[in-house]
Motif scaffolding. Sequence first.
Motif, short mmCIF file in Angstrom:
data_model
loop_
_atom_site.label_atom_id
_atom_site.label_comp_id
_atom_site.label_asym_id
_atom_site.label_seq_id
_atom_site.Cartn_x
_atom_site.Cartn_y
_atom_site.Cartn_z
N ILE A 11 0.84 -1.20 0.00
CA ILE A 11 0.00 0.00 0.00
C ILE A 11 0.87 1.25 0.00
CG2 ILE A 11 -1.63 1.36 1.39
CD1 ILE A 11 -2.86 -1.40 2.19
N VAL A 12 1.95 1.24 0.78
CA VAL A 12 2.84 2.41 0.81
C VAL A 12 3.41 2.66 -0.59
CG1 VAL A 12 5.05 3.29 1.67
CG2 VAL A 12 3.39 2.30 3.26
N PHE A 13 3.88 1.60 -1.26
CA PHE A 13 4.45 1.79 -2.60
C PHE A 13 3.39 2.15 -3.63
CE2 PHE A 13 8.24 -0.58 -0.99
CZ PHE A 13 9.15 0.46 -1.20
N ALA A 14 2.20 1.56 -3.52
CA ALA A 14 1.11 1.90 -4.44
C ALA A 14 0.73 3.37 -4.26
CB ALA A 14 -0.10 1.00 -4.20
N HIS A 15 0.67 3.82 -3.02
CA HIS A 15 0.34 5.22 -2.74
C HIS A 15 1.41 6.15 -3.31
CE1 HIS A 15 0.22 8.89 -0.17
NE2 HIS A 15 -1.08 8.76 -0.38
N LEU A 16 2.66 5.80 -3.10
CA LEU A 16 3.74 6.63 -3.64
C LEU A 16 3.65 6.69 -5.17
CD1 LEU A 16 6.28 8.32 -3.13
CD2 LEU A 16 7.61 6.19 -3.33
N GLY A 17 3.42 5.56 -5.80
CA GLY A 17 3.27 5.54 -7.26
C GLY A 17 2.08 6.35 -7.72
N ALA A 18 0.97 6.22 -6.98
CA ALA A 18 -0.24 6.95 -7.34
C ALA A 18 -0.06 8.45 -7.16
CB ALA A 18 -1.43 6.45 -6.51
N VAL A 19 0.75 8.85 -6.20
CA VAL A 19 1.00 10.28 -5.98
C VAL A 19 1.98 10.81 -7.03
CG1 VAL A 19 2.09 11.92 -4.39
CG2 VAL A 19 0.46 10.25 -3.52
N LEU A 20 3.01 10.03 -7.35
CA LEU A 20 4.02 10.49 -8.31
C LEU A 20 3.53 10.46 -9.76
CD1 LEU A 20 7.26 8.84 -6.90
CD2 LEU A 20 6.58 11.24 -6.75
N ALA A 21 2.81 9.42 -10.12
CA ALA A 21 2.41 9.24 -11.52
C ALA A 21 1.55 10.38 -12.07
CB ALA A 21 1.69 7.91 -11.68
N PRO A 22 0.57 10.86 -11.36
CA PRO A 22 -0.31 11.87 -11.97
C PRO A 22 0.15 13.32 -11.79
CG PRO A 22 -1.21 11.27 -9.89
CD PRO A 22 0.02 10.41 -10.08
N THR A 23 1.39 13.54 -11.47
CA THR A 23 1.83 14.93 -11.27
C THR A 23 1.70 15.77 -12.53
OG1 THR A 23 4.12 14.28 -11.63
CG2 THR A 23 3.38 14.45 -9.35
N VAL A 24 1.57 15.12 -13.67
CA VAL A 24 1.41 15.84 -14.93
C VAL A 24 0.08 16.60 -14.95
CG1 VAL A 24 1.18 15.55 -17.43
CG2 VAL A 24 2.86 14.22 -16.17
N ALA A 25 -0.98 16.00 -14.43
CA ALA A 25 -2.31 16.64 -14.48
C ALA A 25 -2.32 17.99 -13.76
CB ALA A 25 -3.38 15.71 -13.93
N PRO A 26 -1.89 18.09 -12.49
CA PRO A 26 -1.90 19.41 -11.86
C PRO A 26 -0.98 20.41 -12.55
CG PRO A 26 -1.66 17.71 -10.21
CD PRO A 26 -1.58 17.05 -11.55
N LEU A 27 0.15 19.93 -13.05
CA LEU A 27 1.05 20.84 -13.76
C LEU A 27 0.42 21.32 -15.06
CD1 LEU A 27 4.48 19.05 -13.17
CD2 LEU A 27 3.59 21.09 -12.02
N ALA A 28 -0.25 20.43 -15.77
CA ALA A 28 -0.92 20.81 -17.01
C ALA A 28 -2.05 21.80 -16.73
CB ALA A 28 -1.46 19.59 -17.73
N LEU A 29 -2.68 21.65 -15.58
CA LEU A 29 -3.75 22.55 -15.19
C LEU A 29 -3.21 23.82 -14.50
CD1 LEU A 29 -6.18 19.84 -13.79
CD2 LEU A 29 -6.49 21.18 -15.87
N GLN A 30 -1.89 23.92 -14.42
CA GLN A 30 -1.20 25.05 -13.80
C GLN A 30 -1.63 25.27 -12.35
OE1 GLN A 30 -1.69 28.34 -16.49
NE2 GLN A 30 -0.35 27.42 -18.01
N ILE A 31 -1.72 24.15 -11.62
CA ILE A 31 -2.05 24.20 -10.21
C ILE A 31 -0.75 24.01 -9.43
CG2 ILE A 31 -3.31 23.11 -8.33
CD1 ILE A 31 -5.34 22.18 -10.50
N ILE A 32 -0.25 25.09 -8.89
CA ILE A 32 0.99 25.07 -8.12
C ILE A 32 0.62 25.40 -6.67
CG2 ILE A 32 3.32 26.00 -7.90
CD1 ILE A 32 2.75 24.65 -10.63
N PRO A 33 0.87 24.46 -5.75
CA PRO A 33 0.51 24.73 -4.35
C PRO A 33 1.41 25.80 -3.73
CG PRO A 33 1.62 22.62 -4.54
CD PRO A 33 1.45 23.13 -5.93
N PRO A 34 0.89 26.51 -2.74
CA PRO A 34 1.73 27.49 -2.03
C PRO A 34 2.83 26.77 -1.24
CG PRO A 34 -0.47 27.37 -1.06
CD PRO A 34 -0.48 26.51 -2.28
N PRO A 35 3.85 27.49 -0.78
CA PRO A 35 4.99 26.85 -0.11
C PRO A 35 4.61 25.95 1.08
CG PRO A 35 5.54 29.12 -0.63
CD PRO A 35 4.08 28.92 -0.98
#
Length: 140
Positions: A11-35
Amino acid sequence: MNRLEGAFIAIVFAHLGAVLAPTVAPLALQIIPPPAATVFILGVIMIAPVATLPLLRFNRLVASGLLAVVMAAAFAYGFQGHFLAPGPDHVTIVASDPWTLAFVVTGAVIGALEIVAVIVAAIVFSRAVRIPSGPGERPG
C-alpha cells in the motif's frame, strides 16, 4: 514478514506511485501549491509513508501508528482541498479542461489508498499492541 505487513508495504508503494504518476495533471492545469502546502505534500504525503517502511522491521507499533496518522492527514488534506474548499485545485473549477478526468480519478484512487492504508495500519497497530514483549510472559 506476514501477509498484513506485506499489504502494509504494498500500500505504501502503491500510494507513492499513485502520488508520483499523476503529477502531470496538476502541472498541465497550472495548479501550483503554495509553499506551506508543498512542504505538507512532500513531507506528509510523499516522504512520511515511505519512512515507515524501515520502522516496520524494528518497531511495528511506531511504524503502523505513524502510517495511520500520516495517511489520515493526507486524506483529510486531499479531500478538503480537491472536493470541499474552493480553490484552484477544486475539481469543479478545473471541469472544463481535458486533464480534469485524470485529476479526479487519480485523486479518488489516492484517497482510497489512504483509507485502506489507515485500516491496514490500524490492524497492524492493534496486533502489535497485543503481542507480549517477552518470551516468558503469560497472557492475562
